[in-house]
Design a protein around this motif. Structure first.
Motif, PDB file in Angstrom:
ATOM      1  N   ALA A 169       0.865  -1.225   0.075  1.00  0.00           N
ATOM      2  CA  ALA A 169      -0.054   0.074  -0.036  1.00  0.00           C
ATOM      3  C   ALA A 169       0.858   1.349   0.069  1.00  0.00           C
ATOM      4  N   VAL A 170       1.936   1.118   0.508  1.00  0.00           N
ATOM      5  CA  VAL A 170       2.958   2.474   0.792  1.00  0.00           C
ATOM      6  C   VAL A 170       3.549   2.523  -0.569  1.00  0.00           C
ATOM      7  N   LEU A 171       3.951   1.531  -1.218  1.00  0.00           N
ATOM      8  CA  LEU A 171       4.709   1.368  -2.584  1.00  0.00           C
ATOM      9  C   LEU A 171       3.644   2.041  -3.640  1.00  0.00           C
ATOM     10  N   ASP A 172       2.253   1.520  -3.535  1.00  0.00           N
ATOM     11  CA  ASP A 172       1.403   1.833  -4.575  1.00  0.00           C
ATOM     12  C   ASP A 172       0.904   3.402  -4.392  1.00  0.00           C
ATOM     13  N   ASN A 173       1.091   3.980  -3.242  1.00  0.00           N
ATOM     14  CA  ASN A 173       0.519   5.425  -3.025  1.00  0.00           C
ATOM     15  C   ASN A 173       1.469   6.613  -2.580  1.00  0.00           C
ATOM     16  N   VAL A 174       2.750   6.099  -2.510  1.00  0.00           N
ATOM     17  CA  VAL A 174       3.538   7.293  -2.093  1.00  0.00           C
ATOM     18  C   VAL A 174       4.605   7.374  -3.004  1.00  0.00           C
ATOM     19  N   LYS A 175       5.048   8.278  -3.663  1.00  0.00           N
ATOM     20  CA  LYS A 175       6.317   8.645  -4.855  1.00  0.00           C
ATOM     21  C   LYS A 175       7.548   7.953  -4.371  1.00  0.00           C
ATOM     22  N   PRO A 176       8.242   7.202  -5.308  1.00  0.00           N
ATOM     23  CA  PRO A 176       9.392   6.857  -4.826  1.00  0.00           C
ATOM     24  C   PRO A 176      10.516   8.207  -4.562  1.00  0.00           C
ATOM     25  N   GLY A 177      11.197   7.675  -3.362  1.00  0.00           N
ATOM     26  CA  GLY A 177      12.173   8.771  -3.205  1.00  0.00           C
ATOM     27  C   GLY A 177      11.823   9.693  -1.969  1.00  0.00           C
ATOM     28  N   SER A 178      10.267   9.428  -1.577  1.00  0.00           N
ATOM     29  CA  SER A 178       9.547  10.466  -0.534  1.00  0.00           C
ATOM     30  C   SER A 178      10.379  10.062   0.783  1.00  0.00           C
ATOM     31  N   THR A 179       9.983  10.861   1.762  1.00  0.00           N
ATOM     32  CA  THR A 179      10.469  10.794   3.239  1.00  0.00           C
ATOM     33  C   THR A 179       9.102  10.184   3.934  1.00  0.00           C
ATOM     34  N   VAL A 180       8.904   9.224   4.550  1.00  0.00           N
ATOM     35  CA  VAL A 180       7.983   8.345   5.133  1.00  0.00           C
ATOM     36  C   VAL A 180       8.373   8.253   6.581  1.00  0.00           C
ATOM     37  N   TYR A 181       7.486   8.630   7.375  1.00  0.00           N
ATOM     38  CA  TYR A 181       7.103   8.657   8.852  1.00  0.00           C
ATOM     39  C   TYR A 181       6.231   7.442   9.213  1.00  0.00           C
ATOM     40  N   THR A 182       6.572   6.474   9.993  1.00  0.00           N
ATOM     41  CA  THR A 182       5.778   5.630  10.296  1.00  0.00           C
ATOM     42  C   THR A 182       5.876   5.245  11.814  1.00  0.00           C
TER      43      THR A 182
END
Length: 346
Positions: free
Chosen positions: A228-241
């Motif tokens: 779900a993260v791979l399908d909805n967030v642009k590659p190279g973005s910063t992700v906080y979880t």
């Protein structure tokens, strides 16, 4: 310009008293109030701006057609207005069919006045936790079933489609629903959901005013959450979880990954936090408990879309916000028979 005390003589030779508007002076532009900047209107202003059905029809036509009406069936502009308005307001000279501004939208096939459609959109954006179909039926003087159907068609228009998130994104998930042991046997969900709750996946752009995207996850194992993260967030973005194991490999997929460990009471780690998406869960669960009380699992995605769209619209409930929902109605249709059809349990 000659000015003495409270009297001035304009360039045209006329005498103007203090406070009068003079043609040789350009009045200062009127500043917008805070409410106008946020697109907030009262119910009184709504009725003043949309006093009757004719005004409502003109507003909807302007938002969907602009200055040039076109046939929603063939897409051509060779149309004319039918003076009698029967059977519909316009007719296309090319395909020889009648149509109105409702055709080709979720409003097609309904006789509910457009003024009530606009008021319903306004009311659904006024309360941060939504409005129940029972209360909306009272406000619009229609039946509860009609109000329920109306709300679902508006929620269909609120869906923002395939929105890819980018830059800095907070990611989290929440469990929505009542406990299984308190339900009737025919209301219980599949046994794979713990305590009968359904997981909802959420993404929020970091910072104030960041957009939100959320949807139910019927398959909620670690692989599904990561996908779900791979399908909805642009590659190279910063992700906080948070420290959920499903997100441990995000760095290997090219994301700049930061975590907070809720298990030890950590909610902010430098710039890393998920408090933004947590605030969305507070709104969604508040709407569930305080407004709707019960949400069917087959309609859950529409309620989630509504809460996300309302948050993305800011505090607005005015005509810009209403117009955005109207433009989202194009090319969509939701039939009552499809809405109430029984779906197989997942």
């Amino acid at each position: 310009m000659i000015e003495q005390h409270n009297v001035s003589i304009g360039l045209d030779g006329e005498i103007y008293y203090k406070g009068e508007e003079r043609p040789d002076r350009t009045p200062a532009p009127k500043k917008q109030t805070k409410k106008e900047q946020q697109d907030i209107i009262s119910i009184d202003r709504f009725y003043r701006e949309i006093p009757d059905e004719a005004a409502a029809v003109a507003f909807v036509e302007n938002r969907l057609w602009g200055d040039t009406p076109y046939c929603p069936r063939c897409g051509r502009e060779n149309v004319y207005r039918v003076e009698s308005g029967r059977p519909m307001s316009h007719r296309c000279r090319d395909c020889n069919r009648y149509f109105s501004v409702r055709i080709g939208t979720v409003m097609e096939g309904t006789n509910l006045p457009l003024r009530k459609w606009l008021l319903a959109i306004h009311l659904m954006h006024t309360d941060r936790k939504g409005v129940s179909s029972v209360q909306l039926a009272k406000s619009l003087d229609i039946g509860q079933h009609a109000a329920w159907f109306l709300q679902h068609r508006i929620r269909e228009a609120m869906e923002e489609g395939d929105l890819m998130m980018g830059e800095i994104i907070q990611v989290d998930e929440a469990n929505i629903g009542g406990k299984e042991r308190w339900k009737h046997a025919d209301k219980k969900l599949h046994k794979r959901w713990p305590e009968g709750k359904i997981k909802v996946m959420g993404f929020k752009e970091d910072g104030p005013g960041g957009r939100v995207k959320a949807f139910p996850m019927w398959q909620a194992d670690n692989k599904a959450l990561e996908k779900a993260v791979l399908d909805n967030v642009k590659p190279g973005s910063t992700v906080y979880t948070d420290s959920h194991p499903a997100y441990r490999n995000l760095a290997s997929h090219g994301f700049d990954h930061g975590t907070v460990n809720h298990g030890v009471g950590e909610y902010v780690n430098g710039k890393v936090t998920t408090n933004g998406i947590e605030s969305f869960w507070a709104l969604l669960k508040g709407a569930y408990r305080g407004t709707y009380h019960y949400i069917s699992w087959k309609h859950l995605h529409r309620y989630v879309n509504e809460c996300a769209a309302r948050l993305n619209a800011g505090q607005g409930n005015g005509f810009k916000t209403i117009g955005k929902v109207l433009t989202g109605m194009r090319g969509k249709r939701l039939m009552y028979k499809d809405l109430i059809a029984k779906l197989p349990r997942r």
